[in-house]
Design a protein around this motif. Sequence first.
Motif, PDB file in Angstrom:
ATOM      1  N   ARG A  52       0.818  -1.233   0.000  1.00 30.57           N
ATOM      2  CA  ARG A  52       0.000   0.000   0.000  1.00 30.57           C
ATOM      3  C   ARG A  52       0.841   1.268   0.000  1.00 30.57           C
ATOM      4  O   ARG A  52       0.374   2.334   0.391  1.00 30.57           O
ATOM      5  CB  ARG A  52      -0.938   0.009   1.203  1.00 30.57           C
ATOM      6  N   SER A 100       6.561 -10.460  -1.454  1.00 28.86           N
ATOM      7  CA  SER A 100       5.162 -10.697  -1.057  1.00 28.86           C
ATOM      8  C   SER A 100       5.018 -11.452   0.255  1.00 28.86           C
ATOM      9  O   SER A 100       3.981 -11.351   0.906  1.00 28.86           O
ATOM     10  CB  SER A 100       4.420 -11.474  -2.146  1.00 28.86           C
ATOM     11  N   HIS A 101       6.013 -12.244   0.618  1.00 32.21           N
ATOM     12  CA  HIS A 101       5.892 -12.994   1.870  1.00 32.21           C
ATOM     13  C   HIS A 101       5.889 -11.996   3.014  1.00 32.21           C
ATOM     14  O   HIS A 101       6.897 -11.350   3.293  1.00 32.21           O
ATOM     15  CB  HIS A 101       7.054 -13.972   2.034  1.00 32.21           C
ATOM     16  N   LEU A 102       4.759 -11.906   3.661  1.00 36.58           N
ATOM     17  CA  LEU A 102       4.605 -10.875   4.692  1.00 36.58           C
ATOM     18  C   LEU A 102       5.653 -11.008   5.780  1.00 36.58           C
ATOM     19  O   LEU A 102       5.957 -12.110   6.225  1.00 36.58           O
ATOM     20  CB  LEU A 102       3.213 -10.967   5.308  1.00 36.58           C
ATOM     21  N   GLY A 131       1.720  -4.422   7.690  1.00 40.13           N
ATOM     22  CA  GLY A 131       0.336  -4.275   8.120  1.00 40.13           C
ATOM     23  C   GLY A 131       0.126  -4.972   9.460  1.00 40.13           C
ATOM     24  O   GLY A 131       1.007  -5.690   9.947  1.00 40.13           O
ATOM     25  N   ASP A 132      -1.046  -4.799  10.043  1.00 41.97           N
ATOM     26  CA  ASP A 132      -1.341  -5.457  11.323  1.00 41.97           C
ATOM     27  C   ASP A 132      -1.234  -6.980  11.171  1.00 41.97           C
ATOM     28  O   ASP A 132      -0.716  -7.667  12.052  1.00 41.97           O
ATOM     29  CB  ASP A 132      -2.730  -5.060  11.836  1.00 41.97           C
ATOM     30  N   GLY A 133      -1.669  -7.497  10.044  1.00 40.28           N
ATOM     31  CA  GLY A 133      -1.586  -8.948   9.821  1.00 40.28           C
ATOM     32  C   GLY A 133      -0.146  -9.419   9.740  1.00 40.28           C
ATOM     33  O   GLY A 133       0.214 -10.449  10.314  1.00 40.28           O
ATOM     34  N   GLY A 134       0.675  -8.640   9.060  1.00 42.16           N
ATOM     35  CA  GLY A 134       2.075  -9.019   8.884  1.00 42.16           C
ATOM     36  C   GLY A 134       2.844  -9.076  10.190  1.00 42.16           C
ATOM     37  O   GLY A 134       3.865  -9.766  10.286  1.00 42.16           O
ATOM     38  N   THR A 137       3.743 -12.549  11.747  1.00 40.17           N
ATOM     39  CA  THR A 137       4.638 -13.520  11.103  1.00 40.17           C
ATOM     40  C   THR A 137       5.965 -13.659  11.841  1.00 40.17           C
ATOM     41  O   THR A 137       6.414 -12.740  12.532  1.00 40.17           O
ATOM     42  CB  THR A 137       4.939 -13.105   9.642  1.00 40.17           C
ATOM     43  N   ASN A 161      -4.653  -1.102   9.818  1.00 37.50           N
ATOM     44  CA  ASN A 161      -5.874  -0.703   9.091  1.00 37.50           C
ATOM     45  C   ASN A 161      -7.071  -1.575   9.478  1.00 37.50           C
ATOM     46  O   ASN A 161      -8.005  -1.741   8.709  1.00 37.50           O
ATOM     47  CB  ASN A 161      -5.621  -0.662   7.580  1.00 37.50           C
ATOM     48  N   TYR A 163      -7.939  -4.561   9.631  1.00 35.84           N
ATOM     49  CA  TYR A 163      -8.173  -5.904   9.096  1.00 35.84           C
ATOM     50  C   TYR A 163      -6.907  -6.433   8.429  1.00 35.84           C
ATOM     51  O   TYR A 163      -6.221  -5.682   7.727  1.00 35.84           O
ATOM     52  CB  TYR A 163      -9.290  -5.894   8.032  1.00 35.84           C
ATOM     53  N   ALA A 164      -6.622  -7.709   8.638  1.00 32.91           N
ATOM     54  CA  ALA A 164      -5.601  -8.393   7.850  1.00 32.91           C
ATOM     55  C   ALA A 164      -6.390  -9.118   6.772  1.00 32.91           C
ATOM     56  O   ALA A 164      -6.995 -10.153   7.042  1.00 32.91           O
ATOM     57  CB  ALA A 164      -4.840  -9.372   8.717  1.00 32.91           C
ATOM     58  N   TYR A 165      -6.420  -8.551   5.599  1.00 34.46           N
ATOM     59  CA  TYR A 165      -7.372  -8.944   4.554  1.00 34.46           C
ATOM     60  C   TYR A 165      -8.750  -8.816   5.209  1.00 34.46           C
ATOM     61  O   TYR A 165      -9.161  -7.698   5.516  1.00 34.46           O
ATOM     62  CB  TYR A 165      -7.088 -10.352   4.031  1.00 34.46           C
ATOM     63  N   ARG A 226      -8.327   0.975   5.983  1.00 33.00           N
ATOM     64  CA  ARG A 226      -8.111   0.829   4.540  1.00 33.00           C
ATOM     65  C   ARG A 226      -9.437   1.191   3.864  1.00 33.00           C
ATOM     66  O   ARG A 226     -10.467   0.613   4.196  1.00 33.00           O
ATOM     67  CB  ARG A 226      -7.661  -0.623   4.313  1.00 33.00           C
ATOM     68  N   HIS A 230      -8.857  -5.350   0.147  1.00 32.86           N
ATOM     69  CA  HIS A 230      -7.467  -5.804   0.253  1.00 32.86           C
ATOM     70  C   HIS A 230      -6.769  -5.642  -1.103  1.00 32.86           C
ATOM     71  O   HIS A 230      -5.646  -5.189  -1.205  1.00 32.86           O
ATOM     72  CB  HIS A 230      -7.436  -7.264   0.699  1.00 32.86           C
TER      73      HIS A 230
HETATM   74  C1  LIG Z   1       3.744 -15.080   4.982  1.00 28.66           C
HETATM   75  C2  LIG Z   1       2.451 -14.772   4.247  1.00 28.66           C
HETATM   76  N1  LIG Z   1       1.300 -15.360   4.640  1.00 28.66           N
HETATM   77  C3  LIG Z   1       0.146 -15.096   3.977  1.00 28.66           C
HETATM   78  C4  LIG Z   1       0.144 -14.249   2.900  1.00 28.66           C
HETATM   79  C5  LIG Z   1      -1.172 -13.980   2.168  1.00 28.66           C
HETATM   80  N2  LIG Z   1      -1.629 -12.632   2.467  1.00 28.66           N
HETATM   81  C6  LIG Z   1      -1.408 -11.615   1.626  1.00 28.66           C
HETATM   82  S1  LIG Z   1      -1.980 -10.187   2.236  1.00 28.66           S
HETATM   83  C7  LIG Z   1      -2.591 -10.886   3.624  1.00 28.66           C
HETATM   84  C8  LIG Z   1      -3.260 -10.072   4.679  1.00 28.66           C
HETATM   85  C9  LIG Z   1      -2.342  -8.983   5.128  1.00 28.66           C
HETATM   86  O1  LIG Z   1      -2.882  -8.266   6.165  1.00 28.66           O
HETATM   87  P1  LIG Z   1      -2.221  -6.950   6.681  1.00 28.66           P
HETATM   88  O2  LIG Z   1      -0.753  -7.186   6.889  1.00 28.66           O
HETATM   89  O3  LIG Z   1      -2.984  -6.485   7.852  1.00 28.66           O
HETATM   90  O4  LIG Z   1      -2.367  -5.971   5.457  1.00 28.66           O
HETATM   91  P2  LIG Z   1      -3.707  -5.367   4.780  1.00 28.66           P
HETATM   92  O5  LIG Z   1      -3.971  -6.205   3.562  1.00 28.66           O
HETATM   93  O6  LIG Z   1      -4.805  -5.407   5.765  1.00 28.66           O
HETATM   94  O7  LIG Z   1      -3.326  -3.984   4.420  1.00 28.66           O
HETATM   95  C10 LIG Z   1      -2.325 -12.248   3.611  1.00 28.66           C
HETATM   96  C11 LIG Z   1      -2.709 -13.177   4.701  1.00 28.66           C
HETATM   97  C12 LIG Z   1       1.369 -13.656   2.525  1.00 28.66           C
HETATM   98  N3  LIG Z   1       1.457 -12.797   1.514  1.00 28.66           N
HETATM   99  N4  LIG Z   1       2.514 -13.928   3.212  1.00 28.66           N
END
Ligand SMILES: Cc1ncc(C[n+]2csc(CCOP(=O)(O)OP(=O)(O)O)c2C)c(N)n1
Length: 320
Positions: A52, A100-102, A131-134, A137, A161, A163-165, A226, A230
């Motif tokens: 983003r 791409s690998h978060l 991101g919050d999802g990342g 990891t 943001n 949500y993680a996706y 966001r 996604h």
């Molecule tokens: C290690 C890893 N696991 C899963 C994915 C698949 N994936 C891509 S984006 C995403 C969600 C990411 O969430 P966040 O970091 O919060 O970012 P947002 O999309 O909300 O901005 C996932 C699970 C990935 N790219 N890398």
Amino acid sequence: MLLARATEDKLASLYRAGMIKGGVFLGKGQEALSTASAIFLRKGDIFGPLIRDQAGRLAFGDTVLDTFRTYLGSAQGPMRGRDGNIHRGRPREGYYAMISHLGAMVPVVAGGLYARRLRGETGVVGVTSIGDGGTSTGAFHEGINLAAVERLPLVVVIANNQYAYSTPNNRQFACGDLLDKAAGYGIAGYKCDGTDPAACLETLHMAVQSAREGNGPQMVVATLLRLVGHGEHDDAGYVDASLRKANVGRDCLEVGANQLAENGLARPEDIAAWTKEAQAEVEAALNKAQREKGPDPSAEEWCAISTARLIDGHSGAEEE
Ligand SMILES: Cc1ncc(C[n+]2csc(CCOP(=O)(O)OP(=O)(O)O)c2C)c(N)n1
């Protein structure tokens, strides 16, 4: 911010018209944070953007033309039309191509900073986003932990943001606040309102300066929403409607316009004129990129990424 928004609006319409291959992931609502992440960096620093970060990329020196060249697969783009839409960079210039690998960008930028230290370079700062999802990891943990132990000048910008996706915060992490993680790693942490451009600038200025002065890693957690899905394939129907009406759902461009007006720095007509200027720059870049050819696998080395020219940050097209 205006240029990033104009670029991404155009990318969204090209995607809907079926003119872009692969995914389109936009940063609508995150431009203030993204711009602030890169704007205090200097030549010789490192920037490792995430999906983003169109605004941060532009603030770090990427061009709108290279953006469209990458999305449209032009051989004249920085990745010579060989890589995904967001995996572009000029590594030699400290502008890393996104992985791409978060989480992976955290140890990669930390490693880049460590390499600079070994070469005797001082005063370098590296910024990367996540991101919050990342933040869930292993790579995120390992990267920050290493940076903390080595006291590397790394600034990790977390865009929370919500949500993680489609996974909401309460299913993503159990700490009260993402900022609590900074204390866990023994590093400095700052929180800011990611919808407020002035707050983002102030916070990132502080964090980058502190890293540059040798105070080790810095973590910035910005709260925002966001404003798009996604990716452009996602309608974000899972977003709680009340969030959109809350402060967190504000559009940072509108907040910024109001801040400028309130401080007598720009009138609404100035902003309208800058928006038009940005749109004209986007149109010109798009027209140019659209006329350029894609890569010809039979005429050049197949494994483009391994070429010295790419690592040097040249598209190679200059000589053609
Ligand atoms: C290690 C890893 N696991 C899963 C994915 C698949 N994936 C891509 S984006 C995403 C969600 C990411 O969430 P966040 O970091 O919060 O970012 P947002 O999309 O909300 O901005 C996932 C699970 C990935 N790219 N890398």
